[in-house]
Every structure is written in structure tokens, then in C-alpha cells.
Write an enzyme that holds these catalytic residues in place. Sequence first.
Site, PDB file in Angstrom:
ATOM      1  N   ILE A   1       0.862  -1.182   0.000  1.00 47.24           N
ATOM      2  CA  ILE A   1       0.000   0.000   0.000  1.00 47.24           C
ATOM      3  C   ILE A   1       0.897   1.230   0.000  1.00 47.24           C
ATOM      4  O   ILE A   1       1.544   1.542   0.995  1.00 47.24           O
ATOM      5  CB  ILE A   1      -0.920   0.012   1.231  1.00 47.24           C
ATOM      6  CG1 ILE A   1      -1.728  -1.277   1.292  1.00 47.24           C
ATOM      7  CG2 ILE A   1      -1.846   1.220   1.199  1.00 47.24           C
ATOM      8  CD1 ILE A   1      -2.489  -1.449   2.591  1.00 47.24           C
ATOM      9  N   ASP A   2       0.945   1.913  -1.121  1.00 45.84           N
ATOM     10  CA  ASP A   2       1.862   3.041  -1.298  1.00 45.84           C
ATOM     11  C   ASP A   2       1.064   4.343  -1.297  1.00 45.84           C
ATOM     12  O   ASP A   2       0.323   4.635  -2.235  1.00 45.84           O
ATOM     13  CB  ASP A   2       2.625   2.882  -2.616  1.00 45.84           C
ATOM     14  CG  ASP A   2       3.642   3.991  -2.832  1.00 45.84           C
ATOM     15  OD1 ASP A   2       3.860   4.792  -1.889  1.00 45.84           O
ATOM     16  OD2 ASP A   2       4.214   4.069  -3.932  1.00 45.84           O
TER      17      ASP A   2
END
Length: 282
Positions: free
Chosen positions: A170-171
Site C-alpha cells: 500500500i503506497d
Amino acid sequence: MAGYAEGIIFFNFAADALLLFVTGKLSGRPFQLSRLLAASLAGTIPVWIYLAAGPVGLLHKSLTVIMPIFMIRIAFKITGVTSLISTVLTFYFIVFLTGGILFGFQSMYTQYAIGGKWSLVFFFIVSVAISFYFIQRRLFSLNSSRRIISQTVPVSFTLCGMNWSGQGLIDTGNALCDPISKKEVAVCQIDPHEEWPDVLFKEDISDLLHLPDNWTEKLVWIPSKSIHAESQLLASFRTDSFTVWINGKEQKTDRALVTFTDKMLSDDHSFGCILHPNMVRE
């Protein structure tokens, strides 16, 4: 005396309504205005008893302590014991924090105010507003950002008969999305030795015109300034299905787009996909 009593009851009712509203917002719990007002009205019962019978010792104190449990139950229709306790603790935390800020404002007023008289209601509203801002924007946002930055979740999707599964990072810095449909884009690493179309591994985007028809129908061009080049169109594809698992719970979406790369995304192979943060909202 009657007007004074009515003022106390109304202030208690308004304060409870405001505190319950903030509790619902911070806890992410939906609520109806009618139930919130009913819970706030129930919160005035200890005040009625106090005004009618005066200090009645243990009974009044017990009602004051346990009444928030019934108020939370009425306002949010919570049935689970764990959820109820968690929400009640959030309510008490807001009450204590608001009380501390209110006490600080009152101290400043008594020491530095030169003229005029500020309303206690004004003090209370300002205190709750500052509490809400402090908790949501400072404590919750900070902890949430730290948790998301390092989090990876299982991901799988299907596209034109091909299946991909692995870990996705999850960026929070991934802002890739289709400017027209607003669908988010995930970047996925694929292996040239697998049965993916060969043109996906070519650098010349014109080669994508030779994709099979079922792939071409799902092709979406995305403006990009961070993948492979300073500024170019990035080929992405609408998936047939896209699933992530958050805390063991399956979450599917039909809004996902994926783009492919054969470059290594993680040196330690801890993930093979970079997710847009909106793809994993609970």
C-alpha cells in the site's frame, strides 16, 4: 429558578449531542439524527434527578458513570460488547480531553480577560472543535499513515484468462488513476517466462496495438510522469476481478486498473504489486 434549571438541562442536552456526534465521526460509525437526539435526551436523566431530589449520593454518581453506555447504545445501535466498550472509551476520552481544554480556556479567561463575559457554551463548542481537530488530524492521521506505509496485503486479480496473485504494498505516494473514470491503477510485476502476451514486455508502446482483441478491449491509456519515463502514456488494463484481503477479510472491487512491469519492485521479494491507497479502504 425554573429558567436556571431549564438552562442547565438544555446545556447538558446540547453538550451530549455534540460529544456523541464527534464520537461517531471519530469511530467511523453511522448514526441517525433522531437516535443521537434521543441518546442526548437520555443523558439528561441524571440532571433531572439531581434537580428534583438534590444530591442522592451513590445513585446519582452511578447513573452519571453508566449513562454513557446507554447513550452510546441508543445513538449507534451497537450490539457487540467489544465494540460498545471501545466506543464508550472513545466517548470518555473526548470528554476528558474537552474538559481539559475547557479548563485551560477558563483559566486564561480569568487571568487575562479585561472586559466582557464569554459564554460557557462558546467555550464548550470551541473546546470540542479543537479536540476533534487534534484527535482526527494529529493522532489518528499520524498513526494511520505509519501503519499504511509499511503494510502489505494479499492481492489477486484475473485479466483475460490470466491470474495473478501475490503481496501488494500500500503506497501512499501512488497517485496513478484514470483522469476520466477516476479508477485507481496498481503496478504489478510479471515474469517474461510466464504466459503473458509478449508485447507487454516491449518498450515501444506501439507494439501494444498487436495485442489480442480481448486485451485491446480492456486497454486504457493513463498519463504518467513517474513510471519508466518523465512524461508519457502508460498502458493499463481493466481487470475482470480484483481482490485484496484486509485483516483477513476479502474485499473486491470493479474499479481497478493494472499496469505491468518486468522490473523488480522489491529487492527482497516482499511484494510484487504497488497498490493505490484507495484500493484498500475498509
